[in-house]
Enzyme design. Sequence first.
Site, PDB file in Angstrom:
ATOM      1  N   HIS A   1      -4.368  -6.199   3.104  1.00  0.00           N
ATOM      2  CA  HIS A   1      -5.400  -5.737   4.040  1.00  0.00           C
ATOM      3  C   HIS A   1      -6.665  -6.583   3.921  1.00  0.00           C
ATOM      4  CE1 HIS A   1      -2.491  -2.550   4.460  1.00  0.00           C
ATOM      5  NE2 HIS A   1      -2.582  -2.316   3.157  1.00  0.00           N
TER       6      HIS A   1
ATOM      7  N   GLU B   1      -8.232   0.713  -0.366  1.00  0.00           N
ATOM      8  CA  GLU B   1      -7.162  -0.156  -0.853  1.00  0.00           C
ATOM      9  C   GLU B   1      -7.568  -1.623  -0.781  1.00  0.00           C
ATOM     10  OE1 GLU B   1      -2.447  -1.218   0.106  1.00  0.00           O
ATOM     11  OE2 GLU B   1      -3.543   0.224   1.353  1.00  0.00           O
TER      12      GLU B   1
ATOM     13  N   HIS C   1      -0.863  -4.299  -3.375  1.00  0.00           N
ATOM     14  CA  HIS C   1      -1.168  -3.122  -2.554  1.00  0.00           C
ATOM     15  C   HIS C   1      -1.327  -1.893  -3.438  1.00  0.00           C
ATOM     16  CE1 HIS C   1      -0.290  -4.722   1.563  1.00  0.00           C
ATOM     17  NE2 HIS C   1       0.400  -5.608   0.856  1.00  0.00           N
TER      18      HIS C   1
ATOM     19  N   GLU D   1       3.192  -1.974  -4.998  1.00  0.00           N
ATOM     20  CA  GLU D   1       2.333  -0.813  -4.764  1.00  0.00           C
ATOM     21  C   GLU D   1       1.939  -0.310  -6.147  1.00  0.00           C
ATOM     22  OE1 GLU D   1       1.330   0.135  -1.890  1.00  0.00           O
ATOM     23  OE2 GLU D   1       2.804  -0.486  -0.383  1.00  0.00           O
TER      24      GLU D   1
END
Length: 338
Positions: free
Chosen positions: A128, A165, A220, A302
């Site tokens: 992101h 995040e 992430h 993640e």
Amino acid sequence: MSYVGPDPDDFDEFYRSDAPREGRRFGGRPVLVALAALVPAALAGWMVWQVVSGPGESEPPKVLPAPGASSSATPTPSKAEASRKPSQAPSKSASASASASASKKPQKPAGGGTGPLKGKVVVIDPGHNPGNFSHPSDINKSVNVGNGTKECDTTGTSTNSGYTEARFTLDVARRMRTILEQQGATVKFTQDGDRAWGPCVTERAQIGNAAHADAVVSVHADGSAEGNRGFHVILPASVHAGAADTRPIVGPSKDLGERIVGKFVQFTEMGPSNYVGDRTGLDTRSDLGGLNLSTVPKVFIECGNMRDSQDAGKLTSGSWRQKAAQGISAGIVSFLRR
């Protein structure tokens, strides 16, 4: 400040005081007469001195030349020049001199250091972008990921307290860069908070491909429900459609992912996900453009679930993020030195 001389009223006050009017006599004449004769001469002399000597302490002091320099090399500035703020650009000769000095500074080597990963290229993909929130129309456009279409990028998730995040991924990625560069690797980022938004998932894959990376890791954090805890590493599925062909990288990417799982547990003491991957810490997906379009070994991680209060307590801790960076990096080092 400038000296303004005695006030005549002060003398009158002195004469009106209790001091003897005549004072002592010297040589047969009163001292008071001598003083009366000297005062006008003193005042006149003081006025002449003011004219001759120029301004007092309120004027800027003269700048003396440095030892060994000629007096003409450092002219005394006028009052107007001393109060003027510099507003002009340096002369061409000064600019040339500055450029010459800058060119003599040692340049940072293009490659990595001299550690065990010298010659290896690692691309880190911080998931992101902090600026994505301000560019919805840009990140929501569709892009082709080989076997379908996906949005260019997303804003990512956040903890319940608002820690995003995108901030998390950048912080962990920068810590990883420091660790890997100390090992001698050349480290490249897909973004370093240095662009307004994105890049799209397609461009993220292209950056790793163009760098001929030996390993790519996309960092992430998940946004699942409370009670869903732990981390997991996402591996590329075998996809051969459109511009996507992951068949050559499926094997090495799995090796990279498995090594990261083992090291991540070791450094962070966080367990594998209890909601994805049957507690193996591994998940295989075919819908992620960043994996589908990669031609070099690549995985996603993640690092935990930002929406779970226990995981969030770790993800928001700087000391834990350092451990996360160490765990991921150790997995990459293990993969590259196999």
